[in-house]
Design an enzyme around this catalytic site. Structure first.
Site, PDB file in Angstrom:
ATOM      1  NE  ARG A  38      -2.195   1.994   3.330  1.00 41.92           N
ATOM      2  CZ  ARG A  38      -1.994   1.388   4.617  1.00 41.92           C
ATOM      3  NH1 ARG A  38      -2.635   0.241   4.993  1.00 41.92           N
ATOM      4  NH2 ARG A  38      -1.308   1.961   5.679  1.00 41.92           N
ATOM      5  CD  GLU A  58       3.865   4.689   6.351  1.00 44.86           C
ATOM      6  OE1 GLU A  58       4.578   4.742   7.140  1.00 44.86           O
ATOM      7  OE2 GLU A  58       2.816   4.543   6.927  1.00 44.86           O
ATOM      8  CG  ASN A  90       2.304   0.782   4.510  1.00 52.64           C
ATOM      9  OD1 ASN A  90       2.612   1.028   5.488  1.00 52.64           O
ATOM     10  ND2 ASN A  90       1.856   1.968   3.786  1.00 52.64           N
ATOM     11  CB  SER A 147      -4.527  -3.385   7.733  1.00 48.58           C
ATOM     12  OG  SER A 147      -4.137  -2.341   8.388  1.00 48.58           O
ATOM     13  CE  LYS A 165       7.739   4.756   7.668  1.00 44.08           C
ATOM     14  NZ  LYS A 165       7.495   3.415   8.111  1.00 44.08           N
ATOM     15  CE  LYS A 202       7.304   9.847   7.719  1.00 41.01           C
ATOM     16  NZ  LYS A 202       6.605   9.445   6.379  1.00 41.01           N
ATOM     17  CD  GLU A 214       5.905   0.387   8.177  1.00 42.41           C
ATOM     18  OE1 GLU A 214       5.065   0.977   8.079  1.00 42.41           O
ATOM     19  OE2 GLU A 214       6.935   0.585   7.650  1.00 42.41           O
ATOM     20  N   GLY A 215       2.595   0.835  12.019  1.00 48.43           N
ATOM     21  CA  GLY A 215       1.720   0.634  12.918  1.00 48.43           C
ATOM     22  C   GLY A 215       1.256   2.091  13.382  1.00 48.43           C
ATOM     23  NE  ARG A 250      -4.844   5.146   6.254  1.00 47.22           N
ATOM     24  CZ  ARG A 250      -3.362   4.882   6.588  1.00 47.22           C
ATOM     25  NH1 ARG A 250      -3.049   4.153   7.591  1.00 47.22           N
ATOM     26  NH2 ARG A 250      -2.507   5.143   5.619  1.00 47.22           N
TER      27      ARG A 250
END
Length: 488
Positions: free
Chosen positions: A135, A155, A157, A162, A324, A375, A379-380, A462
């Site tokens: 993604r 970024e 992924n 998800s 990153k 950064k 992740e998350g 999002r």
């Protein structure tokens, strides 16, 4: 002649209290009826779930210029190929992410993964085909001077990308609200064709099914590696059901704790089995954070899975490729060409903000802190350091650990854009927001001929309140949203 440029500051149109209450009822009951769901917080869950809540959602879709949505989808193929090739460039990953001269020397989590991968390579392990479910995340960038908004990458992924199925359902939700209410004609130029289709569930499952078919063992199953107490279980289950119903591929779900005792690996054939079932694909929805590895046993379980012939999604190499630091190194001259050759890369490069290695520009980061984000390799959500928090953070950061961080110029979304945000059990709240667009894709690669089979696989949005720097839905910062295509 009057300008026809879309005015983000006037979005969304105003609704009366009565209209807002009705729209919220339509939205929440539709969500509960169509698997747009979360499990309640852990303290309210019995061991076997008996209830669910609707996922956090936006009542109005977010405006995205058609030209930028088309651009993001067009670029996904290049990004799929780029990260597939990075994952197979051992020399590059060793230099950027390894423990000798890369990030792994100062970041224990990255170092543990890299050392395990290096040990397996030293044993002679040859990774079979690899699968990536990707993604690429973007924000609209308004910049300065009144120019048209542009698309900038946040970024990329490569693990546990998800919210594909739930995002598809959010897009259908907004089409339903339009068909049912016309949004009370609050935005008269809105039309059905402004709501783009989203088939993310089928798109992601197509990648998993392609890997399963490439593995080629009749009766094999796909393994989902999951976190204990996962609240976002419905997003995962919808992939599982699609695999079974459309492709006749069964799924097993196991945590790292369960896998430590349930798996067996035939050392001669490298066939991975769980309870007598051969595993064709290992799909990680866990394993992206240090908290997923609370003991050496958990790391060794990950390395056992990596040693197997089953196709990993992602392999350790592909997980490291999503760091990153890799994103920052790609901005250096000639790096894109290393992986994509002499293709026209201007559009792709134009989606990047300026980035640099923190250890090479600490004072620069102090001086420009108001317009920066720092950064780490995580992740998350919830891991970054923003703006005025940067100088005190740098004061306490040991110099040796600077190499684990990158500095990135902040993306500046359009000012004044709003949204109506709804979380379970609460009324809709109007807030100034920032919306992040993600484009899904998959790539199956690693064969002897170097072929990368890849496709774009749908999208998500999002949306978060502007006061929040972070953006994860699972971490409570954002709500699920969709797209209204606009002309700018």
């Amino acid at each position: 002649m009057a300008s026809t440029r879309f005015d983000f500051s006037k979005w969304p149109p105003a609704l009366s209290d009565t209209q807002l209450e009705a729209l919220t009822l339509y939205a929440t009951t539709y969500a509960l009826s169509h698997s747009l769901l979360y499990l309640p917080p852990a303290q309210f869950q019995p061991p076997i779930p008996s209830s669910a809540i609707h996922a956090p959602l936006s009542l109005f879709p977010s405006p995205v210029p058609r030209r930028l949505f088309d651009l993001a989808r067009r670029l996904q193929s290049s990004y799929n190929i780029l990260y597939a090739r990075i994952a197979t460039d051992v020399e590059f990953l060793d230099k950027v992410m390894g423990t000798v001269e890369g990030v792994g020397r100062v970041d224990d989590f990255v170092g543990q993964l890299w050392m395990g991968w290096k040990r397996l390579r030293d044993e002679g392990m040859i990774q079979p085909l690899q699968l990536g479910l990707f993604r690429s995340d973007y924000l609209l960038h308004a910049g300065a001077g009144g120019e048209s908004v542009s698309l900038k990458q946040v970024e990329f992924n490569t693990i546990s990308s998800s919210f594909g199925p739930l995002s598809q359902r959010t897009a259908v939700l907004h089409r339903y609200l339009y068909a049912t209410t016309s949004y009370y004609n609050a935005f008269p130029s809105m039309k059905a064709g402004d709501f783009p289709a989203n088939d993310t569930t089928a798109g992601l499952v197509e990648g998993l099914a392609a890997a399963h078919a490439a593995y080629g063992a009749k009766g094999a199953k796909i393994l989902f590696v999951v976190q204990p107490g996962e609240r976002n279980v419905f997003d995962q289950r919808l992939l599982e059901y699609e695999l079974l119903e459309k492709h006749s591929i069964p799924v097993l779900r196991q945590t790292f704790d369960q896998l430590a005792t349930s798996t067996s690996l035939d050392l001669s054939t490298r066939v991975l089995s769980i309870a007598g079932a051969e595993i064709s694909v290992v799909y990680f929805r866990a394993g992206y954070a240090p908290t997923d590895y609370p003991s050496p046993v958990h790391y060794e379980t990950r390395f056992l899975l990596e040693r197997a012939r089953a196709i990993k999604c992602p392999s350790i190499a592909l997980q490291l490729a999503g760091g990153k630091k890799v994103q920052q190194v790609l901005t250096q001259p000639g790096m894109l060409e290393r992986f994509l050759g002499d293709a026209d890369l201007a559009e792709l490069r134009a989606t990047w903000m300026e980035m640099w290695a923190l250890e090479e520009g600490v004072q620069r980061a102090r001086d420009a802190a108001a317009g920066l984000v720092l950064k780490p390799q995580r992740e998350g959500g919830g891991n970054n350091v923003y703006k005025e928090a940067i100088p005190p953070f740098l004061d306490g950061l040991p110099p040796a650990e600077r190499a684990a961080w990158i500095a990135m110029e902040l993306i500046l979304p359009p000012e004044g854009m709003g949204g109506y945000l709804v979380r379970s059990g609460n009324d809709a709240v109007r807030a100034e927001v920032v919306s992040e667009l993600g484009i899904f894709g998959w790539a199956l690669f690693g064969g002897a001929d170097g072929t990368v089979e890849e496709k774009e696989a749908g999208w998500l949005v999002r949306t978060k309140g502007k006061e929040s720097n972070e953006g994860g839905v699972a971490t409570g910062f954002s709500v699920l949203d969709s797209i209204l295509l606009v002309d700018d």
